[in-house]
Write an enzyme that holds these catalytic residues in place. Sequence first.
Site, short mmCIF file in Angstrom:
data_model
loop_
_atom_site.label_atom_id
_atom_site.label_comp_id
_atom_site.label_asym_id
_atom_site.label_seq_id
_atom_site.Cartn_x
_atom_site.Cartn_y
_atom_site.Cartn_z
N THR A 65 0.05 -10.62 -42.13
CA THR A 65 2.21 -11.06 -42.17
C THR A 65 2.62 -11.40 -43.20
O THR A 65 3.63 -11.77 -43.84
CB THR A 65 1.72 -11.55 -40.72
OG1 THR A 65 1.85 -10.80 -39.77
CG2 THR A 65 3.36 -11.32 -40.05
N GLY B 241 -9.42 -15.09 -45.28
CA GLY B 241 -9.47 -15.26 -44.07
C GLY B 241 -9.57 -15.06 -42.71
O GLY B 241 -10.66 -13.59 -43.32
N VAL B 242 -9.91 -15.35 -42.04
CA VAL B 242 -10.49 -15.06 -40.46
C VAL B 242 -9.81 -13.51 -40.18
O VAL B 242 -8.34 -13.48 -40.69
CB VAL B 242 -10.74 -16.08 -39.88
CG1 VAL B 242 -9.31 -16.35 -38.57
CG2 VAL B 242 -12.16 -15.65 -37.82
N ASP C 31 -8.50 -4.01 -46.52
CA ASP C 31 -9.37 -2.79 -45.61
C ASP C 31 -9.49 -1.21 -46.50
O ASP C 31 -9.38 -0.80 -45.31
CB ASP C 31 -8.23 -3.12 -44.65
CG ASP C 31 -8.78 -4.50 -43.58
OD1 ASP C 31 -9.24 -4.92 -43.66
OD2 ASP C 31 -8.39 -4.61 -42.53
N TYR D 256 -19.64 -3.52 -40.04
CA TYR D 256 -18.16 -3.42 -41.08
C TYR D 256 -17.87 -4.48 -41.22
O TYR D 256 -16.89 -4.78 -42.64
CB TYR D 256 -16.88 -3.26 -39.59
CG TYR D 256 -17.04 -1.57 -39.96
CD1 TYR D 256 -16.07 -0.76 -40.47
CD2 TYR D 256 -17.15 -1.13 -38.15
CE1 TYR D 256 -16.42 0.90 -40.55
CE2 TYR D 256 -16.98 0.62 -38.41
CZ TYR D 256 -16.09 0.91 -38.65
OH TYR D 256 -16.54 2.51 -39.32
N ASP D 257 -18.74 -6.00 -41.21
CA ASP D 257 -17.88 -6.82 -41.53
C ASP D 257 -19.06 -7.18 -42.59
O ASP D 257 -19.55 -9.08 -42.91
CB ASP D 257 -17.55 -7.76 -40.10
CG ASP D 257 -16.28 -7.72 -39.35
OD1 ASP D 257 -15.51 -8.43 -39.53
OD2 ASP D 257 -16.33 -7.03 -39.01
#
Length: 237
Positions: free
Chosen positions: A24, A16-17, A42, A61-62
């Site tokens: 979490t 997801g975004v 990550d 980075y994305d």
Amino acid sequence: MVRTQIMKVFIIGLGGVTNGGKTTLAKRLSKQLPNCSILCQDDFFKPESEVEVDERGFKQYDVLDALYMEEMVRTIHSWMKNPTDSSVSITESKSTHKSLKSTEDIHILIAEGFLLYNYEPLNEVWDRRYFLTIPYEECKRRRSTRVYQPADPPGYFDGHVWPMYLKHKREMEENTNNIVYLDGTKSEEDLFSHVYNDIVQELETWKNRSQQNRVRSWDSFHYGLIVNLDGLLCQTP
């Protein structure tokens, strides 16, 4: 699909975004699911010196090229072969849902990240795919409260992060099926409850399917045994 092997494994993708609540949610799930490990995409970012820069000076980075994706795939395959002896950290569950008691021999991996479903070699490993979304304004607000290393330069969110998210989301939707979309604006409790109950149902379905397959295998074996015995009897002089 859960793989049939000595150690049964179930792999969950939680994509997801950026700032959508993936980490979490993954941590909460891992504390309630039996034999559960977490892998964070990550952790596979390349060093800053190896990340490309565009004409505006924005670090790219994305994108997939900013990650050691082959290493991530190898890590997942290594975990699949031996979940109890891998570099992936295992979280000890605080409690186990009564429906999961009979599936405690299953080892679960939650892989969380922003580009899970855009890398073809990974698409064969998922047993369940989730994707968290939040609107532009909320995403930008959350991003502004986070501290990154290196820090986001001015204009980075609108000039790189959000456009890349939309691009990769379109590609994912064109090439990937069976994704469960999640509203990241819902409360942490609502998201956890929804996903946890969905996983419990999936594991229950797997358990029932496995039992049916065992019955079919026994029936086939039993039938074959009878046929062979009949053949031997018919050959008796």
